[in-house]
Structure formats: structure tokens, C-alpha cells
Scaffold this active site. Structure first.
Site, PDB file in Angstrom:
ATOM      1  CG  MET A  26      39.134  37.821  32.612  1.00  0.00           C
ATOM      2  SD  MET A  26      40.004  36.286  32.857  1.00  0.00           S
ATOM      3  CE  MET A  26      39.490  35.855  34.516  1.00  0.00           C
ATOM      4  CG  HIS A  33      33.835  43.707  36.562  1.00  0.00           C
ATOM      5  ND1 HIS A  33      33.064  42.639  36.952  1.00  0.00           N
ATOM      6  CD2 HIS A  33      35.073  43.207  36.327  1.00  0.00           C
ATOM      7  CE1 HIS A  33      33.793  41.534  36.931  1.00  0.00           C
ATOM      8  NE2 HIS A  33      35.019  41.846  36.571  1.00  0.00           N
ATOM      9  N   GLY A 143      41.488  46.822  39.644  1.00  0.00           N
ATOM     10  CA  GLY A 143      40.939  46.780  40.997  1.00  0.00           C
ATOM     11  C   GLY A 143      41.965  46.285  42.007  1.00  0.00           C
ATOM     12  CD  GLN A 144      44.964  47.229  46.463  1.00  0.00           C
ATOM     13  OE1 GLN A 144      45.461  47.960  45.598  1.00  0.00           O
ATOM     14  NE2 GLN A 144      45.702  46.426  47.219  1.00  0.00           N
ATOM     15  CD  GLN A 149      44.905  41.447  37.179  1.00  0.00           C
ATOM     16  OE1 GLN A 149      44.858  40.283  36.804  1.00  0.00           O
ATOM     17  NE2 GLN A 149      43.820  42.200  37.250  1.00  0.00           N
ATOM     18  CB  VAL A 172      33.249  46.974  44.903  1.00  0.00           C
ATOM     19  CG1 VAL A 172      31.756  47.027  45.217  1.00  0.00           C
ATOM     20  CG2 VAL A 172      33.707  48.280  44.266  1.00  0.00           C
TER      21      VAL A 172
HETATM   22  P1  AMP Z   1      38.242  40.168  36.239  1.00  0.00           P
HETATM   23  O1  AMP Z   1      37.051  40.246  35.320  1.00  0.00           O
HETATM   24  O2  AMP Z   1      38.034  39.313  37.432  1.00  0.00           O
HETATM   25  O3  AMP Z   1      39.519  39.876  35.481  1.00  0.00           O
HETATM   26  O4  AMP Z   1      38.426  41.627  36.816  1.00  0.00           O
HETATM   27  C1  AMP Z   1      38.555  42.739  35.965  1.00  0.00           C
HETATM   28  C2  AMP Z   1      39.005  43.933  36.769  1.00  0.00           C
HETATM   29  O5  AMP Z   1      38.051  44.201  37.792  1.00  0.00           O
HETATM   30  C3  AMP Z   1      40.349  43.685  37.485  1.00  0.00           C
HETATM   31  O6  AMP Z   1      41.115  44.881  37.451  1.00  0.00           O
HETATM   32  C4  AMP Z   1      39.912  43.347  38.874  1.00  0.00           C
HETATM   33  O7  AMP Z   1      40.890  43.651  39.851  1.00  0.00           O
HETATM   34  C5  AMP Z   1      38.706  44.251  39.035  1.00  0.00           C
HETATM   35  N1  AMP Z   1      37.840  43.753  40.102  1.00  0.00           N
HETATM   36  C6  AMP Z   1      37.365  42.481  40.257  1.00  0.00           C
HETATM   37  N2  AMP Z   1      36.641  42.385  41.389  1.00  0.00           N
HETATM   38  C7  AMP Z   1      36.680  43.614  41.977  1.00  0.00           C
HETATM   39  C8  AMP Z   1      36.126  44.155  43.175  1.00  0.00           C
HETATM   40  N3  AMP Z   1      35.398  43.425  44.023  1.00  0.00           N
HETATM   41  N4  AMP Z   1      36.368  45.466  43.445  1.00  0.00           N
HETATM   42  C9  AMP Z   1      37.120  46.222  42.613  1.00  0.00           C
HETATM   43  N5  AMP Z   1      37.655  45.770  41.459  1.00  0.00           N
HETATM   44  C10 AMP Z   1      37.437  44.483  41.143  1.00  0.00           C
END
Ligand code: AMP
Length: 278
Positions: A26, A33, A143-144, A149, A172
Site C-alpha cells: 500500500m 517492504h 511479510g510475516q 493475511q 523487519v
Molecule cells: P502494507 O503496505 O502494509 O500492505 O504491506 C505490504 C507488504 O509488506 C505485506 O506483505 C506486509 O506484510 C509486508 N510488511 C509490512 N511491514 C513489514 C515488516 N516490518 N517486515 C516484513 N514485511 C512487512
């Protein structure tokens, strides 16, 4: 780096890449990311990143309109990373007038985040399904950090026979343990100082698990005790659950457990989790 806004142009670009990894986001990118981008590059050679703040996964009272956005910075970071394609469609390209087809998964979507955010995973599954169909990646990277999700996307891809592999990469964290999140910018300085309590609570359950504790409610209590040391954080739920069904675990078996939590700091809701495995 191609920056593509239409589905038609994405379809035209796709055949240029023999093997393509997709990282759905997003936007408002951070190191979490970018770690997914790196994993995708290593596994696939070529990477598409989507940037789309998906309105259907926000509840009416949630932060869709004020969700942080900085597309120019995002594009600069992705260019520096050597990303091949950025797909950033306007909302009307993904949800044209009259749109009415949704991916509705029962069971795992109704627990944990699904209790506080009913309909959230219907929006997530629908947009991820559409992104898979539009971009047609060989592998997609998640991401875990967003553990539920991951469960939902994996289950959807398997049960709807989607021809791709779902890869999960580790969370991360900032140096003090706070999981990176675009929403961390909402935290006041005091809330930001308090926020690593989620990580401390999860680490406490890991220590207990590693010393042999296998009783779910005891591990949950361990986490709750640590969370209670931070008065700025209001826990919404703490769960010790089966990692696949997300049902609360009494005795943890050979599949291990997913410990997950949501904690409110003022108006900001933070989530975090850890997988406990032998
Ligand atoms: P988002 O933009 O928040 O929808 O996240 C996009 C992707 O990045 C999703 O698969 C999230 O799980 C992953 N993500 C977000 N924050 C982290 C993080 N701190 N470590 C690893 N992956 C992440």
C-alpha cells in the site's frame, strides 16, 4: 523502471519477464517492504511492486483517507532497488462503477483481526486475487508481520488453484524491536517510546516456550503481563493459536503456535506476532 497505471499496460508488459515476482504493497515504503523486494529479486530475477491503498480492506471508520502516502519517495526507493515494474492503478481501475465480485473466505478470516475488522480480509483477498490475475507473477511475496493475511492469501491461492507460489518473509524490526509499519508515523513521541512493548511481550512468550511451556493460556498470560507494564498501550487481543486454523490453542502440539496481538496506542492500532516452533 516502468511505472504502470492501467491493467492493459500491465498485461502488455508481463511477457517481457520470463520469471516475475510480485510484492503487493500500500506504499509509504519502509525497510520491511524493501526486504520483500530483495527476496523477490533473488528468487525470480524480475520484480513487480504494486502500490495500491485498497479501499475495500478499510472499514468505514478506518484510516483510508489519511493513510500515509508518498508516491514520489516510493518510486525513488524502488528505482534504487532495481525494481522492473511498479503497478500503481487509480481506484477506479481496480473497482470500476458497478463492481460486485468479492473473494469471501470463511473461518480463518473471522478470528483475530477479523473480529476487530469485519470485512477486512474480504477486501484483502479480493484485491490480492485481482493483483494475481492482472500481474500473473510466478511467486508473490508477503511479510510475516501480517501473519493472518499470510494465512488467508496462502489458503486462497491453494483453494482457488492459483498458479503461483506464495512466499512469506520475516518481519523487519527497528533497533528497539518495534515491527516496521507505515502506520508507525501516527505514533506520538511517547507512544513511539512505549510501542516496543509488543516485541518484549512476544519475546517473553518465546522464552517461556523455549523453556518448555506448552500451555496456550499460560503463554497468553505471560504476554499480557508484559503488555500491562505499559500504560499507554491498550491491548485489544492477545492470542496463542494454531498457526494454520488460527483456533486458540490449549496445549501446543508439533505444529507450534502463532502468538499474535493488537494493541492500541491512542488512535493507532499496532499488530505484531511471533511463530513458536520446536
Ligand atoms: P502494507 O503496505 O502494509 O500492505 O504491506 C505490504 C507488504 O509488506 C505485506 O506483505 C506486509 O506484510 C509486508 N510488511 C509490512 N511491514 C513489514 C515488516 N516490518 N517486515 C516484513 N514485511 C512487512
Amino acid at each position: 523502471m516502468d511505472v504502470i497505471e492501467s491493467i492493459a499496460a500491465m498485461r502488455r508488459a508481463r511477457p517481457r519477464f520470463a520469471t516475475l515476482g510480485l510484492v503487493p504493497t500500500m506504499g509509504y515504503l519502509h525497510q520491511g517492504h524493501l526486504s520483500l523486494v530483495q527476496a523477490a529479486q533473488q528468487a525470480c530475477g524480475h520484480v513487480a511492486v504494486s502500490i495500491f491503498v485498497n479501499p475495500t480492506q478499510f472499514l468505514p471508520h478506518e484510516d483510508f483517507n489519511r493513510y500515509p502516502r508518498d508516491p514520489e519517495r516510493d518510486l525513488r526507493l524502488l528505482r534504487e532497488q532495481g525494481v522492473d515494474v511498479v503497478f500503481m492503478p487509480p481506484v477506479a481501475e481496480i473497482y470500476p462503477p458497478g463492481f460486485s465480485t468479492y473473494v469471501d473466505m470463511a473461518g480463518v478470516t473471522e478470528r483475530l483481526e477479523g473480529v476487530a475488522r469485519p470485512g477486512h480480509f474480504r477486501g484483502v483477498a479480493t484485491v490480492v486475487c485481482k493483483l494475481f490475475n492482472i500481474v500473473q507473477p510466478d511467486k508473490a511475496f508477503f511479510g510475516q508481520k501480517d501473519a493472518q493475511q499470510c494465512v488467508v492469501v496462502r489458503k486462497m491461492a491453494r483453494e482457488l488453484n492459483m498458479p503461483l507460489e506464495v512466499v512469506i518473509a520475516p518481519t523487519v524490526r527497528e533497533a528497539d524491536g518495534l515491527a516496521m509499519s507505515s502506520r508507525n508515523v501516527y505514533l506520538s513521541p511517547d507512544e513511539r517510546r512505549a510501542a516496543p512493548v509488543l516485541h518484549r511481550a512476544l519475546q517473553a512468550t518465546k522464552r517461556a516456550f523455549d523453556s518448555g511451556e506448552r500451555h496456550g493460556p499460560t503463554l497468553r498470560h505471560t504476554a499480557e503481563t508484559v503488555l500491562a507494564t505499559e500504560s499507554l498501550g491498550q491491548p485489544e487481543y492477545v492470542s496463542v493459536a494454531d498457526p494454520l486454523t488460527l483456533e486458540e490453542a490449549d496445549q501446543i502440539g508439533p505444529d507450534g503456535a502463532l502468538v499474535s496481538m493488537a494493541v492500541r496506542f491512542g488512535k493507532t492500532r499496532l499488530i505484531d506476532n511471533i511463530l513458536l516452533e520446536d
